[in-house]
Design an enzyme around this catalytic site. Structure first.
Site, PDB file in Angstrom:
ATOM      1  N   HIS A 245      36.254  53.488  40.936  1.00 55.25           N
ATOM      2  CA  HIS A 245      36.886  52.870  41.483  1.00 55.25           C
ATOM      3  C   HIS A 245      38.603  53.837  41.165  1.00 55.25           C
ATOM      4  CE1 HIS A 245      38.703  50.205  37.987  1.00 55.25           C
ATOM      5  NE2 HIS A 245      38.517  51.202  37.411  1.00 55.25           N
TER       6      HIS A 245
ATOM      7  N   CYS B 137      41.947  50.886  46.310  1.00 53.73           N
ATOM      8  CA  CYS B 137      40.354  50.106  46.360  1.00 53.73           C
ATOM      9  C   CYS B 137      39.455  50.243  47.194  1.00 53.73           C
ATOM     10  CB  CYS B 137      40.804  49.547  45.345  1.00 53.73           C
ATOM     11  SG  CYS B 137      41.117  47.822  46.023  1.00 53.73           S
TER      12      CYS B 137
ATOM     13  N   HIS C  73      39.700  43.093  44.545  1.00 53.82           N
ATOM     14  CA  HIS C  73      39.453  44.231  44.297  1.00 53.82           C
ATOM     15  C   HIS C  73      38.085  45.320  44.811  1.00 53.82           C
ATOM     16  CE1 HIS C  73      40.077  48.073  41.782  1.00 53.82           C
ATOM     17  NE2 HIS C  73      39.552  47.787  41.104  1.00 53.82           N
TER      18      HIS C  73
END
Length: 388
Positions: free
Chosen positions: A360, A300, A348
Site C-alpha cells: 500500500h 493509496c 484507505h
C-alpha cells in the site's frame, strides 16, 4: 459490515496508515502541543494513547479530504471535457445558423429589389425566437417552396443553437461548483499536512523514543496476526486439496473457517492478480503523494487503480467507489490481488499479497511498501473486495 470487525479502543489507530516512528511522533505533537501551550505548570499532559488517537484523527481527516479531492478532480475533468464539447458544438451550430441567416437575407434582398412591399423573408430575420417565426404563419403561406425550406433550416439551426447554448451555460455552472469542491478539499489536505510539519518542528527526543517504542510493539502484534492468518489460510487450502482428492464430496470452498460461503478465486482471477501484484511490487519505494496516480508517486487508491489497470481491469478512482467494484469476501479467504479496505468511512486501501500482508501507499512522508494488513489492528479492517 464484516462480522470480523471489533469495537475500536482509543489509541489503536493512526488514520488508516501506520507510520514510521519519527513521522508518527511528529504528527502526535500537533494536538499535544496545541493542548498544552497555555496549560498551567501543574496541569497533566495527555497520555501517549490520547496523543496517538488525536494523531490518528488528524491523518484520517487528511485521508478523507484526499479521497474527496480525488472524486472532485475526476468529476471536474469529466465536466471540463463536457463543457469543451458543448462549446465546440455551439460554435459549429452558430456557423450553420449564420449560413441559414445569410440565405434568408438573400431572399429578403431580392424581394426588396423587386419592390414586393414588406419583404416576407425579412420578417423571419427580425424574429428573436423560433416561436416568433412559427407565429408568422400567414407569411409562410405566401412563400415559395425554396423560401419555406430556407426558413425551416433557419428555425432548426436557431432552435438547436439556443438549446446547446443553454446546456453549455448549465455545464459551466456545474464546472464552477466542482472546481469549488476541488479547491476546498485541497485546502483541507494542505492544512492537515501543515499541522504535521508544525508538530515535527516541536517534537522532543523523549517523545520520539516513547512513541517509537509503542510503534514497535504494534508492528510486532501486526506481524503476529499476519502469521496467524497465513496459518489459517494454509489450513483451508490443505482442506480443499484433501476434499478434492477424496472425490469432491465436500464443497470446494469448505475449510476450517466456514469458507464454503465463498469459493476460492478461479485461475482467471489468479492470472490477473499476478499482473496486478507484479505492477504493485515494482512501485515499492516510490513516494506517497496525495492525489497522485503514478508513475512517479501514488496515493493509496491511485496505486490500487494503477495496479489493476496493468492487469486489464478498470477500477474507479476513489476508495469510496473501489469498495463497491467487486465481490466482498471474508478476511480468512483473502486471496493475492484482493483489495483491503480500512475504517468505517473507507478512507484507505491496499492490495493483498498473501500471508496476511499487503502492498500500500501509506501517507505523506512515506513510500509504497509491504506491510501487515493488521498494521492498525484487526478492528481497522473494513472489508476485503475481489475486483475481478
Amino acid at each position: 459490515m464484516a462480522s470480523h470487525r471489533k469495537s475500536r479502543t482509543p489509541g489503536t489507530r493512526v488514520a488508516g496508515i501506520r507510520t514510521p516512528a519519527l513521522a508518527t511522533a511528529a504528527l502526535t505533537s500537533v494536538a499535544l502541543l496545541s493542548q498544552t501551550a497555555n496549560a498551567s505548570p501543574g496541569e497533566d499532559r495527555p497520555s501517549l494513547e490520547e496523543v496517538e488517537k488525536k494523531v490518528g484523527d488528524l491523518y484520517r481527516q487528511a485521508e478523507s479530504a484526499t479521497e474527496k479531492y480525488n472524486a472532485a478532480k475526476e468529476k471536474t475533468t469529466k465536466q471540463r471535457k463536457r463543457v469543451d464539447t458543448l462549446l465546440d458544438d455551439v460554435a459549429k451550430r452558430t456557423q450553420k445558423l449564420n449560413d441559414a441567416r445569410s440565405e434568408l437575407g438573400s431572399y429578403a434582398a431580392a424581394q426588396y429589389r423587386t419592390g414586393a412591399g414588406m419583404p416576407d423573408t425579412a420578417t423571419f430575420l427580425l424574429a428573436e425566437t423560433p416561436q416568433d417565426i412559427f407565429d408568422q404563419r400567414q407569411v409562410l403561406d405566401r412563400m415559395t417552396g425554396r423560401q419555406k425550406a430556407a426558413v425551416d433550416d433557419y428555425v432548426t439551426q436557431q432552435t438547436e443553437t439556443m438549446k446547446k447554448r443553454q446546456e453549455a451555460t448549465e455545464s459551466l455552472r456545474t464546472l464552477t461548483e466542482t472546481q469549488g469542491d476541488l479547491k476546498t478539499a485541497k485546502a483541507t489536505v494542505q492544512k492537515k499536512l501543515a499541522d504535521a510539519r508544525e508538530l515535527l518542528s516541536k517534537l522532543t527526543a523523549e517523545e520520539k523514543a516513547r512513541l517509537a517504542a509503542i510503534e514497535k510493539r504494534k508492528q510486532e502484534e501486526a506481524a503476529r496476526k499476519a502469521a496467524e492468518l497465513a496459518r489459517q489460510q494454509a489450513e483451508q487450502e490443505q482442506a480443499r486439496e484433501e476434499a478434492a482428492q477424496q472425490g469432491g464430496g465436500a464443497s470446494e470452498g469448505s475449510g476450517s473457517s466456514g469458507s464454503a460461503e465463498t469459493p476460492p478465486a478461479d485461475s482467471s482471477y489468479g492470472t490477473k492478480a499476478e499482473k496486478a501484484l507484479a505492477f504493485a511490487r515494482a512501485q515499492i519505494g516510490k513516494p506517497y503523494v496525495w492525489g497522485a496516480t503514478g508513475p512517479g508517486s501514488y496515493d493509496c487508491s491511485g496505486l490500487t487503480q494503477a495496479a489493476w489497470k496493468a492487469a486489464g481491469v478498470s477500477l474507479p478512482r476513489t476508495t469510496y467507489d473501489q469498495v463497491n467494484a467487486g465481490t466482498t469476501v471474508p478476511v480468512s479467504q483473502a486471496q493475492p490481488g484482493d483489495l483491503v479496505f480500512f475504517y468505517d468511512d473507507v478512507t484507505h486501501v491496499g492490495i493483498y499479497i498473501g500471508n496476511g500482508m499487503m502492498i500500500h501507499a501509506p501517507k505523506p512522508g512515506t513510500y509504497v511498501r509491504e506491510e501487515s494488513i493488521y498494521y492498525d489492528g484487526d478492528s481497522a479492517i473494513h472489508s476485503i473486495v475481489r475486483p475481478a
